[in-house]
Design an enzyme around this catalytic site. Structure first.
Site, PDB file in Angstrom:
ATOM      1  NE  ARG A 187      -1.682  -2.419   2.790  1.00 64.22           N
ATOM      2  CZ  ARG A 187      -1.689  -3.703   2.395  1.00 64.22           C
ATOM      3  NH1 ARG A 187      -2.617  -4.110   1.572  1.00 64.22           N
ATOM      4  NH2 ARG A 187      -0.771  -4.549   2.809  1.00 64.22           N
ATOM      5  CB  THR A 188       3.561   2.557   2.191  1.00 69.39           C
ATOM      6  OG1 THR A 188       2.810   2.337   3.377  1.00 69.39           O
ATOM      7  CG2 THR A 188       4.336   3.858   2.319  1.00 69.39           C
ATOM      8  CE  LYS A 216      28.516  -5.388  -6.626  1.00 71.52           C
ATOM      9  NZ  LYS A 216      28.877  -4.570  -7.815  1.00 71.52           N
ATOM     10  NE  ARG A 253       7.452   0.689   5.018  1.00 72.11           N
ATOM     11  CZ  ARG A 253       6.199   0.258   4.871  1.00 72.11           C
ATOM     12  NH1 ARG A 253       5.970  -1.017   4.563  1.00 72.11           N
ATOM     13  NH2 ARG A 253       5.189   1.086   5.035  1.00 72.11           N
ATOM     14  CG  HIS A 302       3.923   4.250   8.417  1.00 70.38           C
ATOM     15  ND1 HIS A 302       4.168   5.101   7.355  1.00 70.38           N
ATOM     16  CD2 HIS A 302       3.430   3.103   7.878  1.00 70.38           C
ATOM     17  CE1 HIS A 302       3.839   4.491   6.225  1.00 70.38           C
ATOM     18  NE2 HIS A 302       3.379   3.281   6.519  1.00 70.38           N
TER      19      HIS A 302
END
Length: 340
Positions: free
Chosen positions: A72-73, A102, A123, A151
């Protein structure tokens, strides 16, 4: 750019305060700034309904970088950018990229991406990591969730949904309004739920006439630092153990899932799973105008049988996420005013 602690109350009703700013925490927004965001989101909702969008962010690029899973986000930010004429570069930070394979530092990865884009949505699983990245970033960074921390864009869309569903404006929720307190119940995994952490802080600091009710298993109570923050804002809060008690006289029931991925063992998760279920039987006892919100995804905490109940607002809430993020992107890019 400074971290969130140095940005408190910097986003105001003046759009110029938003332009070029990172968005890391709800503590950045003043009450008047929140009103600006809500009103801009309303304009975005009308824009999408009437025209589908516009081109105010044409030739602008947004990087969406997710080191934790997101549907959703991630998709709503991408849709928001495209609705405003911009484009996106998506990076699965935990997947098959050279940065993750890496051992490149998070800060270096974002600084490299800044060479190609105008702003970054990030995120990451580590609490506080996004604020640290923003300190070294030359372009705006938006916090899309930092572990069990915050959030903030979810809190914005949650607040917008409350106003939209209950037909309130920001001023109507003010403490100066001596009417009935808005009773908001936060239910479920309050310990790990960054969505409820941000929402509780946003509601507390806004000067609103509200009562926060916490209902959770004993092991998943709202963290003390969040409760202390709410108390410092002189907002009434209360913890209850039964859902029937929690919903008595409630205006908003905000449900969260028990987050399996946050538990150390399967046994700990199983002990808490299914502690509270919102079903038709509960809704029969709930206030007739109480709305049900959920950041989604759900597991078993909301029965699908209530999806057709007019009070079930969680899918409308998801669409609101696109409108709110359109507003946020436009404000940060200095393009909040409608263009042809």
């Amino acid at each position: 750019m400074s971290n969130a602690d140095n940005l408190i109350d910097t986003l105001t009703s003046d759009p110029a305060t938003w332009e070029g700013s990172s968005f890391l925490s709800v503590t950045q927004i003043t009450k008047d700034g929140l009103a600006l965001l809500v009103n801009t989101a309303k304009e975005m909702k009308s824009l999408v309904r009437e025209k589908g969008g516009d081109n105010r962010l044409a030739h602008r690029l947004l990087a969406t970088v997710f080191y934790e899973a997101s549907t959703r986000t991630s998709c709503s930010f991408q849709a928001a950018m495209k609705r405003l004429g911009g484009d996106i570069i998506h990076v699965d930070g935990g997947g098959n990229t050279s940065a993750s394979k890496k051992g490149e530092s998070l800060s270096d990865t974002i600084r490299c991406l800044e060479c190609y884009v105008d702003m970054t949505v990030l995120r990451h699983p580590v609490k506080g990591s996004i604020s640290l990245v923003a300190e070294n970033s030359a372009k705006p960074v938006i916090n899309a969730g930092d572990g069990v921390g915050e959030h903030p864009t979810q809190a914005l869309l949650d607040f917008f949904s409350i106003c939209d569903e209950l037909d309130f404006d920001v001023g109507a929720l003010s403490k100066e309004n001596t009417g009935k307190k808005l009773k908001v119940v936060l239910l479920g995994d309050l310990k790990h739920g960054r969505t409820v952490h941000s929402l509780a802080k946003l509601l507390a600091r806004g000067g609103f006439n509200i009562l926060l009710i916490y209902c959770s298993p004993l092991e998943l109570q709202m963290p003390k630092d969040i409760q202390d923050y709410v108390a410092s804002c002189d907002v009434e809060q209360e913890a209850v153990s039964t859902l029937s008690e929690a919903i008595e006289g409630a205006d908003v029931l905000y449900v969260t899932r028990v987050q399996k991925e946050r538990f150390a063992t399967e046994e700990e998760y199983e002990a808490c799973k299914g502690s509270y279920i919102v079903d038709a039987n509960l809704m029969d006892k709930a206030p007739s105008k109480m709305i049900v919100l959920h950041p989604l995804p759900r597991v078993d905490e909301i029965a699908t049988e209530i999806d057709t109940d007019p009070r079930a607002a969680y899918f409308r809430q998801m669409e609101n996420g696109m409108f709110v993020r359109m507003a946020l992107l436009a404000l940060i890019m200095g393009k909040s005013q409608t263009t042809n």
